[in-house]
Design a protein around this motif. Structure first.
Motif, PDB file in Angstrom:
ATOM      1  N   GLY A  18      -2.715  14.386  -6.811  1.00 48.19           N
ATOM      2  CA  GLY A  18      -1.880  13.670  -5.858  1.00 48.19           C
ATOM      3  C   GLY A  18      -2.438  13.766  -4.455  1.00 48.19           C
ATOM      4  N   LEU A  19      -2.898  14.966  -4.087  1.00 48.31           N
ATOM      5  CA  LEU A  19      -3.536  15.156  -2.780  1.00 48.31           C
ATOM      6  C   LEU A  19      -4.843  14.375  -2.690  1.00 48.31           C
ATOM      7  N   VAL A  20      -5.628  14.404  -3.768  1.00 49.69           N
ATOM      8  CA  VAL A  20      -6.879  13.636  -3.799  1.00 49.69           C
ATOM      9  C   VAL A  20      -6.585  12.161  -3.560  1.00 49.69           C
ATOM     10  N   ASP A  21      -5.578  11.634  -4.250  1.00 48.03           N
ATOM     11  CA  ASP A  21      -5.242  10.218  -4.117  1.00 48.03           C
ATOM     12  C   ASP A  21      -4.791   9.855  -2.707  1.00 48.03           C
ATOM     13  N   LEU A  22      -4.053  10.750  -2.050  1.00 46.78           N
ATOM     14  CA  LEU A  22      -3.651  10.489  -0.664  1.00 46.78           C
ATOM     15  C   LEU A  22      -4.876  10.347   0.246  1.00 46.78           C
ATOM     16  N   CYS A  23      -5.841  11.228   0.068  1.00 51.10           N
ATOM     17  CA  CYS A  23      -7.065  11.166   0.879  1.00 51.10           C
ATOM     18  C   CYS A  23      -7.928   9.981   0.460  1.00 51.10           C
ATOM     19  N   ARG A  24      -7.984   9.713  -0.833  1.00 48.62           N
ATOM     20  CA  ARG A  24      -8.825   8.619  -1.348  1.00 48.62           C
ATOM     21  C   ARG A  24      -8.461   7.291  -0.688  1.00 48.62           C
ATOM     22  N   ALA A  25      -7.202   7.108  -0.370  1.00 47.99           N
ATOM     23  CA  ALA A  25      -6.761   5.862   0.256  1.00 47.99           C
ATOM     24  C   ALA A  25      -7.411   5.655   1.628  1.00 47.99           C
ATOM     25  N   ARG A  26      -7.915   6.733   2.234  1.00 43.75           N
ATOM     26  CA  ARG A  26      -8.510   6.649   3.572  1.00 43.75           C
ATOM     27  C   ARG A  26     -10.029   6.797   3.569  1.00 43.75           C
ATOM     28  N   VAL A  27     -10.616   6.998   2.394  1.00 33.56           N
ATOM     29  CA  VAL A  27     -12.039   7.327   2.301  1.00 33.56           C
ATOM     30  C   VAL A  27     -12.781   6.270   1.485  1.00 33.56           C
ATOM     31  N   THR A  28     -13.955   5.893   1.954  1.00 30.15           N
ATOM     32  CA  THR A  28     -14.834   5.000   1.200  1.00 30.15           C
ATOM     33  C   THR A  28     -15.646   5.838   0.218  1.00 30.15           C
ATOM     34  N   GLU A  29     -15.706   5.373  -1.021  1.00 30.64           N
ATOM     35  CA  GLU A  29     -16.513   6.051  -2.031  1.00 30.64           C
ATOM     36  C   GLU A  29     -17.682   5.155  -2.430  1.00 30.64           C
ATOM     37  N   ILE A  30     -18.792   5.798  -2.758  1.00 29.24           N
ATOM     38  CA  ILE A  30     -19.941   5.075  -3.292  1.00 29.24           C
ATOM     39  C   ILE A  30     -20.348   5.722  -4.610  1.00 29.24           C
ATOM     40  N   PHE A  31     -20.978   4.948  -5.454  1.00 24.78           N
ATOM     41  CA  PHE A  31     -21.460   5.455  -6.734  1.00 24.78           C
ATOM     42  C   PHE A  31     -22.879   6.007  -6.573  1.00 24.78           C
ATOM     43  N   PRO A  32     -23.314   6.831  -7.524  1.00 27.28           N
ATOM     44  CA  PRO A  32     -24.672   7.378  -7.436  1.00 27.28           C
ATOM     45  C   PRO A  32     -25.747   6.306  -7.259  1.00 27.28           C
ATOM     46  N   TRP A  33     -25.631   5.186  -7.964  1.00 25.54           N
ATOM     47  CA  TRP A  33     -26.664   4.147  -7.841  1.00 25.54           C
ATOM     48  C   TRP A  33     -26.697   3.529  -6.447  1.00 25.54           C
ATOM     49  N   ASP A  34     -25.552   3.513  -5.766  1.00 19.93           N
ATOM     50  CA  ASP A  34     -25.528   3.030  -4.383  1.00 19.93           C
ATOM     51  C   ASP A  34     -26.314   3.974  -3.469  1.00 19.93           C
ATOM     52  N   LEU A  35     -26.130   5.264  -3.671  1.00 15.84           N
ATOM     53  CA  LEU A  35     -26.845   6.255  -2.867  1.00 15.84           C
ATOM     54  C   LEU A  35     -28.343   6.183  -3.158  1.00 15.84           C
ATOM     55  N   VAL A  36     -28.718   6.019  -4.417  1.00 14.21           N
ATOM     56  CA  VAL A  36     -30.134   5.893  -4.778  1.00 14.21           C
ATOM     57  C   VAL A  36     -30.739   4.688  -4.056  1.00 14.21           C
ATOM     58  N   GLU A  37     -30.032   3.562  -4.059  1.00 15.78           N
ATOM     59  CA  GLU A  37     -30.516   2.356  -3.363  1.00 15.78           C
ATOM     60  C   GLU A  37     -30.751   2.627  -1.882  1.00 15.78           C
ATOM     61  N   GLU A  38     -29.812   3.322  -1.246  1.00 13.73           N
ATOM     62  CA  GLU A  38     -29.949   3.627   0.181  1.00 13.73           C
ATOM     63  C   GLU A  38     -31.166   4.496   0.442  1.00 13.73           C
ATOM     64  N   ILE A  39     -31.337   5.514  -0.390  1.00  9.35           N
ATOM     65  CA  ILE A  39     -32.471   6.427  -0.212  1.00  9.35           C
ATOM     66  C   ILE A  39     -33.777   5.670  -0.429  1.00  9.35           C
ATOM     67  N   GLU A  40     -33.835   4.857  -1.490  1.00  7.31           N
ATOM     68  CA  GLU A  40     -35.053   4.088  -1.774  1.00  7.31           C
ATOM     69  C   GLU A  40     -35.352   3.067  -0.684  1.00  7.31           C
ATOM     70  N   ALA A  41     -34.317   2.581   0.001  1.00  2.00           N
ATOM     71  CA  ALA A  41     -34.500   1.622   1.095  1.00  2.00           C
ATOM     72  C   ALA A  41     -34.849   2.316   2.412  1.00  2.00           C
ATOM     73  N   GLY A  42     -34.918   3.659   2.394  1.00  6.43           N
ATOM     74  CA  GLY A  42     -35.298   4.409   3.579  1.00  6.43           C
ATOM     75  C   GLY A  42     -34.164   4.678   4.550  1.00  6.43           C
ATOM     76  N   ARG A  43     -32.915   4.442   4.122  1.00 11.91           N
ATOM     77  CA  ARG A  43     -31.787   4.662   5.045  1.00 11.91           C
ATOM     78  C   ARG A  43     -31.447   6.136   5.186  1.00 11.91           C
ATOM     79  N   GLU A  44     -31.697   6.935   4.202  1.00 12.87           N
ATOM     80  CA  GLU A  44     -31.568   8.393   4.233  1.00 12.87           C
ATOM     81  C   GLU A  44     -30.349   8.947   4.960  1.00 12.87           C
TER      82      GLU A  44
END
Length: 167
Positions: A18-44
């Motif tokens: 329940g606490l996680v869900d309250l915070c989740r409403a205010r937080v952007t989440e990304i999936f592992p493949w999104d992070l891999v794309e950013e790293i591979e694109a040099g955004r680091e």
């Protein structure tokens, strides 16, 4: 009706999720493949691992910064024994917060946003999902772990006692 809606005249306590869900409403989440794309694109982005030091020593994403959730707030501000300069000066940097499953990282990302960090996201599925996506992990000495070693680490679950009483 909110999470603490009255039940029989009393406030119902929140659960962990329940606490996680309250915070989740205010937080952007990304999936592992999104992070891999950013790293591979040099955004680091700065990868902030909020697990406990013993967890970080067992395995982590190379070049991530370990600041345990329990000392996050003073680690982010100057003038404390817990201050970690790399995170205290990162208020304008892109940050991806990681933990084992993606729940502690939601709390940490919410906290960072409240403390004025401008670009904070949480890794949905955590390091468990990172490993499932077959991305590299290293041990405390920086040595690469095999997928089998990482799988074994993540295979451990709660003990019978931690599962609680059975009805």
């Amino acid at each position: 009706m909110n999470e603490q809606a009255a039940t029989a005249g009393e406030a119902r306590p929140l659960t962990y999720m329940g606490l996680v869900d309250l915070c989740r409403a205010r937080v952007t989440e990304i999936f592992p493949w999104d992070l891999v794309e950013e790293i591979e694109a040099g955004r680091e982005p700065l990868i902030l691992d909020v697990r406990e030091p013993y967890e970080y020593q067992a395995l982590h994403i190379a070049d991530s910064l370990n600041v345990p959730r329990g000392v996050l707030e003073p680690a982010c501000d100057w003038g404390y024994e817990e201050t970690v300069p790399a995170i205290a000066r990162a208020r304008e940097r892109d940050i991806v917060v990681v933990c084992r499953s993606g729940y502690r990282s939601i709390f940490a990302a919410d906290t960072l946003q409240r403390m004025g960090y401008r670009s904070v996201r949480s890794l949905k599925t955590g390091l468990r999902g990172w490993n499932d996506y077959e991305q590299p992990l290293v041990d405390g000495a920086g040595n690469p772990l095999t997928l089998d070693d990482a799988d074994a680490y993540f295979a451990a679950g709660p003990s019978d006692e931690q599962l609680g009483p059975r009805k």
